[in-house]
Design an enzyme around this catalytic site. Structure first.
Site, PDB file in Angstrom:
ATOM      1  N   THR A 314      -3.414 -28.424  10.594  1.00 28.11           N
ATOM      2  CA  THR A 314      -2.994 -27.301  11.435  1.00 28.11           C
ATOM      3  C   THR A 314      -3.111 -27.678  12.901  1.00 28.11           C
ATOM      4  OG1 THR A 314      -5.136 -26.232  11.826  1.00 28.11           O
ATOM      5  CG2 THR A 314      -4.039 -25.765   9.729  1.00 28.11           C
ATOM      6  N   ASP A 315      -2.508 -26.882  13.749  1.00 28.74           N
ATOM      7  CA  ASP A 315      -2.805 -26.963  15.173  1.00 28.74           C
ATOM      8  C   ASP A 315      -3.998 -26.035  15.440  1.00 28.74           C
ATOM      9  OD1 ASP A 315      -2.701 -27.562  17.873  1.00 28.74           O
ATOM     10  OD2 ASP A 315      -0.551 -27.225  18.046  1.00 28.74           O
ATOM     11  N   TRP A 316      -4.392 -25.949  16.674  1.00 30.13           N
ATOM     12  CA  TRP A 316      -5.629 -25.295  17.110  1.00 30.13           C
ATOM     13  C   TRP A 316      -5.704 -23.840  16.629  1.00 30.13           C
ATOM     14  CZ3 TRP A 316      -9.621 -27.604  19.820  1.00 30.13           C
ATOM     15  CH2 TRP A 316     -10.553 -26.766  20.427  1.00 30.13           C
ATOM     16  N   ASP A 318      -4.786 -22.197  14.144  1.00 26.11           N
ATOM     17  CA  ASP A 318      -3.558 -21.514  13.740  1.00 26.11           C
ATOM     18  C   ASP A 318      -3.652 -20.791  12.408  1.00 26.11           C
ATOM     19  OD1 ASP A 318      -1.823 -21.629  15.875  1.00 26.11           O
ATOM     20  OD2 ASP A 318      -1.172 -23.662  15.431  1.00 26.11           O
TER      21      ASP A 318
END
Length: 780
Positions: A314-316, A318
């Site tokens: 995932t991104d930060w 998310d």
């Protein structure tokens, strides 16, 4: 809605094990020895250990917090917090930069070694540490900083992308970091978007080719095994991230199936087929569906169709966004269920280990199948084995003698020089004679921050003037090249460098106008201050009013003006273009951008960059070069004025030189072709000027009639040649007949019989596809 997502994800998941990948050739070559080790270890692991491997926390969670610490001192781990993260929750990945400050290679290694020692003692499995080092080892003190990707895109030179990747990997691994969150393969197709500068530009082919070259260089090969001098690449942000409808970061997009597969998927497809080991997911939503809950695009398109065995992270934070922002889950637990079942393998949580607790509950409740957990952990372990982390979990800086070397600096300088794009040169004002007295002015003239942009030493790049003080700003480089007595400095406009990136101090334009009286030529360095991600959002694409007023006031002096554009995205400057005698676009060229500009301005280097995006003239006329034919209609039959013509400042691929090039004899060996043919195009390119120059040869194609309205034209191939004065070369470019296929409304590939027009320079030819060919979701 949430029940629908849960049911769909579960149904797909149950069928996944019985579905054979559409592409049976593994995207990354399989290694029997590694697979045996992965399976053997997986069988021994507890549920807690498996879930821990799927967890990624930021390093701040395990650091001692001391507001008075020396920023250059090694980071201090908190033993109790480290014990909780590693021993209790078995966390398998750490990311980010201690205290938001760059580290020396030795400090990086000290930090990572301490984490690894505890991890190996507890589980026998090394942690994988990841950092966003996107234009060199950009969070490492003393590292070689290359131009940002948008500048590399302007070079149209795959070799420079490869050199950037190879050196960046070497210097990243010198600090013990085995995983870099790069390259960005989103396309910069909306100039309002604040992450344009992280991309290779607006074109799918350029992003695919440059990205694939960088991935192979990062990893040192196919990805099967990665040595101590290379890193695992992480493609981001999968996918469609660069075209939010508002132009603002992390806001929704509206991309149809055809556009997604034909354009946004293309760079990721090329990079996956080049061996990329990991992918980071788009933080936004598309047509209402968050990518982090999108089974079709995560599992079907990426893992199954490509037979890809890498890691999706995932991104930060998310997963949190699924319930806190996007409202497709009631709470974090349900969000985790959606994301993991959709295909997420590792969560960048990043501050809380409650992911471990909640996912374990979901497994016990049968809401996340154990097969899905095992699949995710298998992928993570495989990447760690491929990186050799079980044998060598950290490195020794002494084994990297070329870190920050002169050899690496020279490579970064060459990349910066080739990026610089000459947009205007009336009466051949450039190159300047060294005996000309120049006024250097503008807010970007004496700043390392503006040369580097974001992700440079710090997230927003706001500490670059401290950490990069030994490099040359534009002003300093010009002073060294021409001599201090030939350079006057009066900025007229300056940034506050505190608070928001766009804030400026009270202007002192009259001082700059007065200083211009003593100069022969004015070099006005304008553009943007550094920013990164959402803080870089804007409401007005125009250049700041102060900078516009500065250039207008200087123009009234009658002195020739060289505009230097130092910006991460194209800002509207239509009022200034007529006032300038010469315009150079330097993008974000890094720590050697000042030296590169000086070499170009004084003629030691002939500029060869070309715009990697369409430079807009008006805020309400934003477009890309591959627009639809109806976007260029001026008059319809009769009196009705359709008025759809979009006026741009400069076209994609535009760029001048200090010499001139002549194109002739464009040919193709198969003017009538089918999908299975290989086509060889040749064109003669001659340097008709008086100085050596490099030329990017761009081959465009237009489908003249199709069942869906085709793009006006598409870039189909490119290369770069260097020619001495009077020298000519025959340039060859190869394409497959299937390269002219497009995606239909169902997302299926088709090549239709019909005519195509090809263009290189000012030469054109016409060719014909003799039969229609249909494929499925991929062209095999």
């Amino acid at each position: 809605m949430k029940k629908y997502l849960l049911l769909v994800a579960t149904a797909f998941l149950l069928n996944a094990c019985s579905q054979k990948p559409a592409d049976t050739t593994p995207a990354v070559p399989s290694n029997a020895s590694i697979e045996q080790k992965v399976e053997s270890l997986l069988k021994k692991m507890s549920v807690d250990e498996k879930i821990g491997q799927m967890t990624q926390l930021t390093v701040d969670v395990i650091l001692k917090q001391n507001p008075h610490r020396d920023p250059m001192a090694p980071a201090e781990l908190d033993p109790a917090l480290l014990d909780t993260v590693i021993r209790k929750y078995k966390v398998g990945s750490i990311l980010n930069v201690p205290y938001a400050q760059p580290q020396t290679p030795a400090n990086w290694n000290t930090l990572i070694a301490e984490i690894q020692q505890m991890a190996l003692a507890e589980t026998g499995i090394p942690v994988i540490y990841g950092v966003d080092q996107i234009h060199g080892a950009s969070y490492t003190v003393g590292a070689t900083f290359f131009p940002q990707n948008i500048a590399l895109g302007a070079t149209f030179n795959r070799e420079l992308a490869a050199v950037t990747g190879q050196i960046s990997a070497y210097e990243t691994r010198a600090g013990g970091i085995p995983w870099t969150f790069a390259p960005v393969l989103d396309m910069g197709r909306d100039p309002r978007w604040p992450r344009i500068w992280e991309t290779f530009g607006e074109d799918p082919l350029v992003n695919a080719e440059m990205g694939a070259s960088m991935v192979k260089a990062f990893q040192g090969g196919t990805g099967e095994r990665i040595d101590d001098f290379h890193v695992a690449a992480c493609l981001k942000h999968y996918m469609g991230y660069g075209v939010p409808t508002t132009g603002k970061d992390r806001t929704p997009s509206r991309i149809n199936e055809q556009e997604m597969r034909e354009k946004h998927f293309a760079p990721f497809l090329a990079a996956i087929r080049s061996g990329a080991l990991s992918v980071m997911v788009n933080s936004g939503t598309n047509n209402g569906l968050p990518f982090h809950a999108d089974y079709e695009h995560l599992t079907q398109w990426l893992k199954e169709d490509l037979n890809w065995d890498g890691v999706i992270v995932t991104d930060w934070a998310d997963i949190n966004n699924l319930f806190a922002r996007d409202w497709v889950a009631a709470d974090k637990k349900e969000a985790i269920q959606l994301a993991i079942n959709a295909g997420i393998d590792m969560t960048m949580d990043p501050y809380s280990w409650d992911f471990c607790v909640l996912l374990k509950e979901l497994v016990r409740e049968g809401k996340v199948p154990m097969k899905r957990i095992d699949d995710a952990v298998r992928r993570i372990l495989r990447m760690k084995y491929r990186l050799g982390l079980f044998d060598k979990p950290y490195t020794n800086t002494a084994d990297y003698p070329d870190f920050g070397s002169e050899k690496h600096a020279q490579a970064a300088l060459v990349a910066a020089e080739e990026a610089i794009t000459l947009l205007k040169n009336n009466a051949r004002l450039l190159p300047l004679s060294p005996d000309k007295r120049i006024l250097v002015t503008g807010p970007n003239a004496n700043s390392m921050r503006t040369l580097n942009g974001g992700w440079s030493y710090t997230w927003q790049g706001n500490a670059a003037d401290l950490y990069a003080k030994d490099y040359n700003t534009l002003l300093e480089a010009l002073q060294k090249k021409a001599g201090a007595t030939n350079v006057i400095y009066q900025p007229g406009v300056t940034y506050t460098n505190k608070g928001r990136y766009w804030e400026e101090n009270e202007p002192e334009i009259e001082k700059a106008v007065t200083a211009a009286k003593g100069a022969d030529v004015i070099v006005a360095c304008i553009g943007e201050n550094s920013y990164c991600e959402t803080p870089g959002n804007l409401d007005d694409l125009s250049l700041s009013a102060n900078q516009i007023h500065l250039v207008k006031a200087l123009a009234k002096t009658g002195k020739p003006i060289v505009l230097v554009l130092n910006e991460g995205r194209p800002r509207i400057i239509r009022e200034l273009v007529p006032l300038a005698d010469a315009i150079l676009h330097i993008y974000l060229t890094g720590n050697y951008g000042g030296d590169a500009l000086a070499n170009v301005i004084y003629g030691d280097v002939n500029p060869s960059g070309k715009l990697p995006y369409t430079y807009p003239r008006y805020q309400s006329s934003l477009t890309t070069y591959d627009y639809k034919p109806s976007e260029s209609v001026d008059k319809m039959e009769g009196a009705y004025d359709y008025n759809a013509v979009i006026s741009v400042q400069w076209a994609f691929g535009y760029g001048l030189s200090y010499t001139t090039f002549e194109y002739s004899n464009l040919t193709v060996d198969k003017p009538v072709f089918t999908s299975g043919d290989e086509l060889t195009f040749t064109v003669d390119v001659k340097n008709t000027g008086t100085v050596k120059g490099k030329e990017s040869v761009l081959l465009f194609g237009s489908d003249l009639v199709a069942s869906l309205t085709p793009d006006n034209r598409r870039l189909r191939a490119f290369t770069k040649v260097e020619l001495q004065p009077g020298e000519a070369k025959t340039v060859s470019l190869k394409l497959k007949g299937s390269d002219f296929a497009f995606c239909d409304s169902e997302g299926q590939w088709v090549l239709e019989a019909g005519d195509f027009r090809m263009q290189a320079g000012n030469r054109t030819l016409q060719m014909t596809c003799s039969e229609t060919k249909q494929w499925g979701r991929l062209i095999q």
